[in-house]
Write a protein that holds these residues in place. Structure first.
Motif, PDB file in Angstrom:
ATOM      1  N   GLY A  78       6.773 -28.056   2.221  1.00  0.00           N
ATOM      2  CA  GLY A  78       6.991 -28.198   3.660  1.00  0.00           C
ATOM      3  C   GLY A  78       5.674 -28.375   4.387  1.00  0.00           C
ATOM      4  N   CYS A  79       5.569 -29.488   5.164  1.00  0.00           N
ATOM      5  CA  CYS A  79       4.329 -29.736   5.901  1.00  0.00           C
ATOM      6  C   CYS A  79       4.680 -30.413   7.224  1.00  0.00           C
ATOM      7  CB  CYS A  79       3.368 -30.599   5.079  1.00  0.00           C
ATOM      8  SG  CYS A  79       3.950 -32.281   4.791  1.00  0.00           S
ATOM      9  N   LEU A 110       3.317 -35.274  -0.171  1.00  0.00           N
ATOM     10  CA  LEU A 110       2.117 -34.778   0.515  1.00  0.00           C
ATOM     11  C   LEU A 110       1.920 -33.281   0.257  1.00  0.00           C
ATOM     12  CD1 LEU A 110       2.719 -36.640   3.890  1.00  0.00           C
ATOM     13  CD2 LEU A 110       1.077 -37.265   2.120  1.00  0.00           C
ATOM     14  N   CYS A 111       3.049 -32.555   0.285  1.00  0.00           N
ATOM     15  CA  CYS A 111       2.945 -31.101   0.135  1.00  0.00           C
ATOM     16  C   CYS A 111       3.611 -30.619  -1.153  1.00  0.00           C
ATOM     17  CB  CYS A 111       3.568 -30.404   1.333  1.00  0.00           C
ATOM     18  SG  CYS A 111       5.333 -30.723   1.498  1.00  0.00           S
ATOM     19  N   CYS A 129       8.756 -34.469  -0.686  1.00  0.00           N
ATOM     20  CA  CYS A 129       7.493 -34.821  -0.029  1.00  0.00           C
ATOM     21  C   CYS A 129       6.332 -34.803  -1.035  1.00  0.00           C
ATOM     22  CB  CYS A 129       7.212 -33.859   1.113  1.00  0.00           C
ATOM     23  SG  CYS A 129       5.682 -34.225   1.971  1.00  0.00           S
ATOM     24  N   CYS A 171       6.833 -33.733   6.688  1.00  0.00           N
ATOM     25  CA  CYS A 171       8.201 -33.661   6.167  1.00  0.00           C
ATOM     26  C   CYS A 171       9.029 -32.567   6.819  1.00  0.00           C
ATOM     27  CB  CYS A 171       8.178 -33.448   4.661  1.00  0.00           C
ATOM     28  SG  CYS A 171       7.439 -31.866   4.189  1.00  0.00           S
TER      29      CYS A 171
HETATM   30 ZN   LIG Z   1       5.515 -32.334   3.123  1.00  0.00          ZN
END
Ligand SMILES: [Zn+2]
Length: 352
Positions: A284-285, A279-280, A277, A288
């Motif tokens: 873990g976000c 994004l993070c 991911c 995802c």
């Molecule tokens: Zn994520």
């Protein structure tokens, strides 16, 4: 005769008062100063007058002629000035008014994503291969190792076109994936040299259709991008390297990939591939969950599929992969609903 000249002058000046444009002024000139005008008739008749009358009438006629010519010139000038004034008023350009807004066109986010992927794979030596959207069951399923009645077909239920006179086992369908293009491409390539078919390195983009219950993550039509490489000695490492390279070119040099064992009828072994991911950063976000984003499916081309494409599986191997374009675009632009892509809502489209 002198009275006659006074009459001529009076009539001419009266008529001139009614002249409003250039054409009327020219008509007036012909009527009162032209060769056959009454005034010119007077000049023509001077020779028939007595010695006493001739200079008097001649002088008066000249006066009238000069007066009319002067009025003609003045009127002409007056008309020109009026025309200029009119055009200045009517066609006046007010530069302080706000301009008319011309909306700028742009490419659909889906097209932008596709073009970026063309660039990424183009740099890796893949060519774009276009294939048809309306397929036969044979190409869409059977030649890809989905025999009639195979349970894996359930994952890809689609629109069947009722074609009269067609074999019941080979109806016309809207393609459920871009994979039938693999068969078209391999057959086209292998036909060039059936004994020694040339290697294949292509991507197959395009719209595919599924019989889906639509929701935020499922649409009944979406774009897929498929990749196919066939040649002597191609291995699973080549597949992993290619997809990892794609992830890095797309999401940055730190991007990592993960492969999970899976099943597809037309690849063996098969794997789903995930990208860490972006994004993070893998922590873990909400998007995802566990730090990985599911991107698509991949695997080594099944020997049956190679043979159906005209490639001897004893001499050739290959890998294939496929994923949804919208899926990547949704991840990249944080789009929450796949249905937004085809709703033609400018509020959505103008954001790209
Ligand atoms: Zn994520």
């Amino acid at each position: 005769m002198l009275e006659n000249l006074t009459e001529i002058e009076k009539a001419a000046l009266e008529a001139l008062g009614a002249v409003r444009d250039e054409a009327a002024l020219e008509a007036w000139r012909v009527a009162f100063l032209g060769r056959s005008s009454p005034l010119m008739q007077v000049f023509a008749g001077l020779g028939g007058l007595s010695k006493e009358e001739r200079p008097v009438v001649g002088q008066r006629a000249n006066e009238v002629k000069k007066a009319l010519e002067a009025r003609l010139a003045a009127k002409s000038e007056e008309l020109r000035a009026a025309a200029l004034k009119r055009s200045l008023e009517e066609e006046r350009l007010d530069v302080t008014l706000p301009g008319r807004h011309l909306p700028r066109g742009r490419l659909h986010p889906d097209t932008q994503m596709l073009r970026e992927l063309y660039r990424v794979f183009g740099e890796m030596g893949f060519q774009v291969y276009r294939s048809r959207e309306v397929e036969s069951d044979e190409y869409n399923f059977q030649l890809l190792n989905f025999p009639v009645g195979h349970p894996a077909r359930d994952m890809q239920d689609t629109y069947f076109v009722d074609a009269d006179g067609k074999d019941a086992d080979n109806p016309t369908v809207l393609r459920t994936h871009t994979s039938p293009g693999q068969i078209h491409a391999m057959r086209e390539y292998s036909a060039r040299d059936p004994q020694n078919p040339p290697p294949v390195r292509i991507i197959l983009p395009g719209m595919v259709y599924r019989y889906e219950q639509t929701d935020a993550r499922h649409e009944m039509q979406f774009d897929q991008l498929e990749g196919l490489a066939v040649g002597p000695g191609i291995t699973f490492s080549n597949l992993k390297g290619t997809l990892t390279d794609m992830a890095r070119r797309l999401f940055g040099p730190q991007a990592r990939t993960r492969f999970r064992a899976s099943f597809f009828p037309f690849t063996e072994p098969s794997a789903e591939f995930d990208i860490e991911c972006f994004l993070c950063g893998g922590k873990g976000c909400a998007v995802c969950g566990g730090g990985w984003l599911e991107i698509g499916g991949s695997g080594m081309v099944h020997p049956v599929v190679l043979r159906n494409g005209g490639y001897d599986p004893k001499r050739y191997t290959g890998f294939a992969f496929g994923f949804g374009i919208q899926r990547i675009a949704m991840l990249k632009y944080h789009i929450s609903d796949i249905r937004l892509f085809w709703q033609n809502d400018l509020r959505f489209l103008e954001q790209f």
